[in-house]
Design an enzyme around this catalytic site. Structure first.
Site: not given
Length: 464
Positions: A19, A122, A166-167, A374
Site C-alpha cells: 500500500q 499483509h 494481517n486479517e 488497526e
C-alpha cells in the site's frame, strides 16, 4: 467521564508494504499477487490505479520515520514484502537489497526511539507461490515457516513485536468472493482451505520462534484478527442473540478460537458440517485439525491483535447477497441512528460496538493483553478531516470505557493509517491517512491533516 490513557499505554500507527512502498520491481523485488492483479486486470480497481509507486516509501522511509517521531508515537507497525526479501518466495534465493531496505528502516526507527512492530504477511504473496496454489495449498505453511525463519534471523535482534498474518479472513476472501488478490472464485471451499493453511502456517512460525529464537531474542508474536462486531437486531430476540454470537464466531472465532483453544469454534464446525451435508458433499467444507495440529496451534498468541472499524446488526436468515460466508446464515443491517441523513460513509462509526467487542474478547479468551493493531476512518481526502477526528475521538473514548469500566486489558492503540495509501480495490479513492499524499506529484508530497494534530495531542495528553 474523564478517563486518561496510562503512561505506559502504547500509541502507534500502521501501514502495509504494497500500500505504501512502491518500487514494485526495483532492486530485484519479485512479482507478487497484487502486482499481477493490477497489471493484468486494472478494471477491478475502482479508479484503475495501482501500487507501482504508491507513497514511494521505498525511497522516502526516512521522511515517514520523521513524521512518526514528530507524533511521539511509541511504535510503528509496517509489513515486509515477501517478494522483496525472496523474489520467488522460496528461501534459497534471497535479495540482499531487499533485506538492506528493511534493515535501514528498522535501524532508522530504533535511532529515533520508535519500536518496530512487524507484520510478516499483509496480503502480498509472491506470484510464484500463488502459481503453486497459494493459500489453498497446504505446502504454503512450510514456505511461510521458512520465510519467518529468515525474518527472525535477519531482523529479530531488533524486532521484538511480530504479527504473522494481517486479517487472515481477508486473504480468504481472495479465494472465494473476488474481493482481494488473487481474485479467485473458489466458492464454498476456497476460503476455508485458505484459512486452514494460514492457521497452520501461523502455528509453525510461532513454534519455530519459541524453540529457536525466543530464548535469545525474547520477542512477542500474534496474529491480527479483524472483523466487524455483530449485535442482535432485536436485543429481546433469542434467535437474534444466538445469530449474533454465531456470526461473531464465524467472523473472528474462526481464527481466534484455534489460536487460543486449539480448534475451530464448535458452532462453526456444527453449521459448516450441516451445510456441507445439505449440499450433498461427502465431507465437511471446513477442514479438520489433527491432534498434533491442535497442540501446535493452542496458545500461539502472546497478545491479542485486533483490527476493527465498524459494527452491524444481524438477524437469522439467508442473505440474498451474502457478503462472504452464507454458511453462517445471517442477514446484516445498520441502525439508521448510526447514519447522518442522506449519507452512507465507507466506514460507519459505531463506537459502542468496539466496547462491546472488547468485552466479548475478554470473556471469550480470558482477558488477554490486547493491542488494537488497526482502527481508522476513510474519507474524501480533505485536510480539515473533522469526520475522521470525530471517529477517532469516539473510538478512543470507547476504548477507555472498556479499560476502566469493563476492566479490559488493552495495552495499545494503532491508528490506520499514517499515510493515505493504495486502499486495495478502492485504489486511491479513499483516504485514511493522518498525512495527505499528493499522488499527482512525482515527489509524493506529504501534508499533515487536522487529524494529525488531533492524534498528536491525544498521544501527549493521554486524553481523547
Amino acid at each position: 467521564m474523564d478517563y486518561k490513557f496510562p503512561k505506559d499505554f502504547m500509541f502507534g500507527t500502521s501501514t502495509a508494504s504494497y500500500q505504501i512502498e512502491g518500487g514494485w520491481n526495483e532492486d530485484g523485488k519479485g512479482e507478487n499477487i497484487w502486482d499481477r492483479l493490477v497489471h493484468t486486470s486494472p478494471e477491478v480497481i475502482k479508479d484503475g490505479t495501482n501500487g507501482d509507486i504508491a507513497c514511494d516509501s521505498y525511497h522516502k522511509y526516512k521522511e515517514d520515520v520523521a513524521i512518526i517521531k514528530d507524533l511521539n508515537l511509541k511504535f510503528y507497525r509496517f509489513s515486509i514484502s515477501w517478494a522483496r526479501i525472496a523474489p520467488s518466495g522460496v528461501m534459497n534465493s534471497l535479495e540482499p537489497k531487499g533485506i538492506a531496505y528493511y534493515n535501514n528502516l528498522i535501524n532508522e526507527l530504533i535511532k529515533n526511539d520508535i519500536i518496530p512492530l512487524v507484520t510478516m504477511y499483509h496480503w502480498d504473496l509472491p506470484q510464484y507461490l500463488q502459481d503453486l496454489g497459494g493459500w489453498v495449498n497446504p505446502i504454503m505453511s512450510d514456505y511461510f515457516k521458512e520465510y519467518a525463519r529468515v525474518l527472525f534471523t535477519y531482523f529479530g535482534d531488533r524486532v521484538k513485536w511480530w504479527i504473522t498474518f494481517n486479517e487472515p479472513i481477508a486473504v480468504c476472501k481472495g479465494y472465494s468472493i473476488k474481493a482481494y488478490a488473487p481474485n479467485l472464485n473458489l466458492k464454498t471451499t476456497g476460503h476455508y482451505l485458505a484459512g486452514h493453511t494460514q492457521l497452520i502456517a501461523h502455528g509453525k512460525a510461532y513454534r519455530l520462534y519459541e524453540e529457536m529464537f525466543k530464548p535469545t531474542q525474547n520477542g512477542k508474536i500474534s496474529i491480527s484478527i479483524s472483523g466487524v462486531f455483530f449485535m442482535p437486531k432485536n436485543a429481546e430476540s433469542d434467535d437474534d442473540i444466538e445469530t449474533a454470537e454465531r456470526a461473531n464466531q464465524f467472523e473472528r472465532g474462526w481464527f481466534g478460537h484455534p489460536v487460543y483453544k486449539g480448534d475451530y469454534p464448535p458452532i462453526m464446525k456444527k453449521w459448516v458440517d450441516q451445510k456441507s451435508k445439505e449440499e450433498g458433499l461427502p465431507w465437511s467444507k471446513l477442514p479438520k485439525f489433527t491432534k498434533d495440529e491442535i497442540k501446535l496451534l493452542k496458545g500461539t498468541a502472546d497478545f491479542y491483535a485486533l483490527n476493527h472499524y465498524s459494527s452491524r446488526l444481524v438477524t437469522f436468515g439467508s442473505d440474498p447477497n451474502p457478503n462472504f460466508n452464507p454458511d453462517a446464515s445471517y442477514v446484516t443491517s445498520v441502525d439508521e441512528a448510526w447514519l447522518k441523513p442522506n449519507e452512507t460513509p465507507y466506514i460507519i462509526p459505531v463506537p459502542e460496538g468496539l466496547r462491546k467487542l472488547l468485552i466479548w474478547l475478554k470473556n471469550e479468551y480470558g482477558n488477554p493483553q490486547l493491542l488494537i493493531t488497526e482502527n481508522g476512518y476513510g474519507d474524501d481526502g480533505q485536510l480539515d478531516d473533522f469526520e475522521k477526528i470525530s471517529y477517532l475521538k469516539n473510538y478512543l473514548n470507547a476504548t477507555l470505557q472498556a479499560m476502566y469500566e469493563d476492566k479490559c486489558n488493552v495495552i495499545g492503540y494503532t491508528v490506520w493509517s499514517l499515510l493515505d495509501n493504495f486502499e486495495w480495490f478502492y485504489g486511491y479513492s479513499i483516504h485514511f491517512g493522518l498525512v495527505k499524499i499528493d499522488f499527482n506529484d512525482p515527489q509524493r508530497t506529504r501534508t499533515k491533516r487536522e487529524s494529525y494534530t488531533y492524534f498528536k495531542n491525544v498521544v501527549s495528553t493521554g486524553k481523547p
